[in-house]
Scaffold this active site. Structure first.
Site, PDB file in Angstrom:
ATOM      1  N   ALA A 125       0.581  -1.228   0.190  1.00  0.00           N
ATOM      2  CA  ALA A 125       0.197   0.242   0.096  1.00  0.00           C
ATOM      3  C   ALA A 125       1.023   0.948  -0.194  1.00  0.00           C
ATOM      4  CB  ALA A 125      -1.230   0.036   1.266  1.00  0.00           C
ATOM      5  N   PRO A 128       1.706   7.563  -0.355  1.00  0.00           N
ATOM      6  CA  PRO A 128       2.126   8.421  -1.754  1.00  0.00           C
ATOM      7  C   PRO A 128       3.155   7.955  -1.896  1.00  0.00           C
ATOM      8  CG  PRO A 128       1.466   9.458   0.090  1.00  0.00           C
ATOM      9  CD  PRO A 128       1.225   8.514   0.930  1.00  0.00           C
ATOM     10  N   SER A 130       6.262   7.800   0.906  1.00  0.00           N
ATOM     11  CA  SER A 130       7.218   8.035   1.531  1.00  0.00           C
ATOM     12  C   SER A 130       7.854   6.800   1.946  1.00  0.00           C
ATOM     13  CB  SER A 130       6.415   8.227   3.048  1.00  0.00           C
ATOM     14  OG  SER A 130       5.553   7.336   3.074  1.00  0.00           O
ATOM     15  N   GLU A 149      -0.324   0.263  -5.644  1.00  0.00           N
ATOM     16  CA  GLU A 149      -1.970   1.240  -4.377  1.00  0.00           C
ATOM     17  C   GLU A 149      -3.302   0.502  -4.997  1.00  0.00           C
ATOM     18  OE1 GLU A 149      -3.359   3.624  -2.889  1.00  0.00           O
ATOM     19  OE2 GLU A 149      -1.737   3.495  -1.997  1.00  0.00           O
ATOM     20  N   ASP A 176      -6.197  -4.647  -5.754  1.00  0.00           N
ATOM     21  CA  ASP A 176      -6.117  -4.335  -4.335  1.00  0.00           C
ATOM     22  C   ASP A 176      -5.236  -5.531  -3.776  1.00  0.00           C
ATOM     23  OD1 ASP A 176      -7.327  -6.294  -1.916  1.00  0.00           O
ATOM     24  OD2 ASP A 176      -9.337  -5.952  -2.985  1.00  0.00           O
ATOM     25  N   CYS A 247      -1.434   2.922  11.023  1.00  0.00           N
ATOM     26  CA  CYS A 247      -1.426   3.998  12.124  1.00  0.00           C
ATOM     27  C   CYS A 247      -2.050   4.547  13.121  1.00  0.00           C
ATOM     28  CB  CYS A 247      -0.604   5.845  11.054  1.00  0.00           C
ATOM     29  SG  CYS A 247      -1.780   6.002  10.272  1.00  0.00           S
TER      30      CYS A 247
END
Length: 479
Positions: A125, A128, A130, A149, A176, A247
């Site tokens: 995944a 953006p 990083s 992604e 997916d 997160c």
């Protein structure tokens, strides 16, 4: 630092009281969540060394505090944030650093811990970008990375960040993440699954992050996470390393997902403790050896990281039913490849044996050799870097190839002044006081390649991609 008001559902607070170790203060947790998040950056070591970056930025008066788990990571304080956003600085535009939250640097640190040196890596995944760009820097642009992604709208942003950072060893897919276990079984040395989650750890950045939170949604998300980690584990080769991260802060989306995988494959899953990942890591260590980072521990976002090893093969999943379609590229023959390499070198573009030339119609591309084993197994959104387009008079070299491959020491390199570099980033032609001699000019600023220009008389014709052109105040206000 100013406070901001975070929305906390009562059920969330109850859950956190139960999840938090007795060694931590719940009041400290609430206080940390109310403080705005410290900004942080990661130096892109594909472009510069940490020492050179610190020397370059010293005149700006930035306060840079080292991040314990990432040698190239720093918390940053600067007086000029309102006047000049970090993203408009020259160093950011040229890919010398990435604006990245400190805790999100942890998963890649775990992936490469203890001398782990994977050659083929998947970021399940990735947007953006990083962690993908951090992985590429750790691999020094060698080997190959499959950056996936699921969100179509974020693939473009992912590619833009990869390109800005000068990365050449990445292939992009848009799937997916649950398809990879069946599509590419046991193909990867290492996999990062930074799983979609409820985002409980990001309230310092987004005070309304928990507006739609519920225990039921945690359970639904955890079910998806179990499917994703199962797929990733199938795609991992025996002996390979899987890092699972989120997160968020609840156990159901974190420890429980990893424990479920171990219960499902008890003889194939080994937990690799992270207590020695960096000095002070034991403050966030769970009994399983994971890092469960509450925001007050290191004054960062809430985060969770687990590192697993696949100790043996597991039963293969049924092959996927989708059709990949014909691969539209063909390898460039050796003789022609030599001619292309020679022409590219004349404008300062060089590459090593990790990249191989492929062609589609009039387009020339460089693909990482390590990704070739996946051709025919998955459909790529973008693969490697576009080197050039051929035309009657030769080659039209592409911007992303210049950023990834150009040497600033090339004989045709031409260093711009700060004002000229600003004009370049605004998409305007540049009129230097002393025009270069060569017709094809490698444009540099701060000794970093920022594009390729055609000299027309005393003018340098701008080739900066339209979609990257910047408006507003730029970096001449840095110092």
């Amino acid at each position: 630092m100013a406070q901001h008001t975070v929305y906390f559902p009562d059920a969330f607070l109850t859950q956190m009281r139960e999840a938090m170790p007795s060694t931590l203060s719940f009041d400290d947790f609430l206080a940390a969540c109310q403080r705005p998040l410290r900004r942080s950056i990661r130096v892109n070591t594909l472009k510069t060394s940490v020492a050179d970056f610190l020397q370059l930025t010293a005149p700006y008066g930035w306060t840079l505090t080292p991040i314990p788990w990432c040698e190239e990571g720093f918390w940053i304080e600067r007086d000029s944030e309102d006047a000049l956003p970090l993203g408009s600085t020259a160093e950011h535009l040229s890919g010398l650093f990435y604006i990245q939250e400190a805790s999100s640097m942890l998963p890649v640190a775990a992936l490469f811990a203890d001398g782990n040196a994977p050659q083929r890596v998947m970021d399940v995944a990735a947007a953006p970008g990083s962690k993908t760009t951090q992985i590429a820097a750790r691999m020094n642009n060698e080997g190959a990375i499959l950056a996936n992604e699921f969100s179509a709208s974020r693939v473009k942003v992912l590619h833009a960040n990869i390109s800005r950072c000068g990365i050449s060893n990445v292939a992009l897919t848009h799937f997916d993440g649950r398809v990879f276990g069946a599509a590419v079984p046991e193909m990867f040395d290492a996999i990062l699954l930074d799983a979609p989650c409820s985002g409980e750890g990001v309230v310092r950045k987004d005070p309304d992050a928990l507006k739609n939170w519920s225990p039921e949604s945690n359970q639904e998300i955890a079910a998806t996470q179990r499917e994703l980690i199962d797929s990733a584990f199938h795609a991992l080769r025996p002996g390979g390393t899987l890092v699972y991260s989120t997160c968020t802060l609840n156990r159901e989306e974190n420890e429980a997902v990893c424990l479920w995988l171990k219960e499902t494959y008890p003889d194939a899953v080994e937990f690799l403790p992270l207590g020695d990942l960096f000095p002070g890591a034991n403050k966030a260590l769970t009994e399983e050896g994971f890092l469960h980072v509450f925001p007050q521990i290191y004054d960062c976002e809430g985060f969770f990281v687990a590192r697993l090893r696949k100790t043996q093969a597991i039963p293969v999943l049924p092959a996927p039913k989708y059709k990949v379609g014909n691969f539209p590229f063909s390898p460039v023959k050796d003789r022609e490849a030599g001619q292309i390499r020679q022409a590219a070198a004349s404008v300062g573009l060089n590459w090593d044996e990790n990249l191989r030339l492929w062609q589609r119609d009039k387009e020339l591309w460089l693909f990482p050799v390590g990704i070739e084993a996946l051709i025919g197994k998955v459909r790529f959104s973008r693969l490697g870097i576009k080197l050039a387009e051929t035309h009657n008079k030769g080659y039209r070299w592409q911007h992303e190839a210049v950023i990834a491959l150009a040497s600033p020491d090339n004989v045709n390199a031409f260093e711009l002044t700060p004002q000229e570099a600003e004009e370049w980033y605004r998409g305007r032609d540049v009129y230097p006081q002393a025009a270069p001699v060569a017709d094809d000019v490698l444009v540099t600023f701060q000794h970093q390649p920022i594009g390729l220009a055609k000299r027309i008389g005393s003018r340098l014709k701008n080739s900066y991609p339209r979609e990257l052109v910047r408006d507003g105040k730029l970096f001449t206000g840095n110092a």
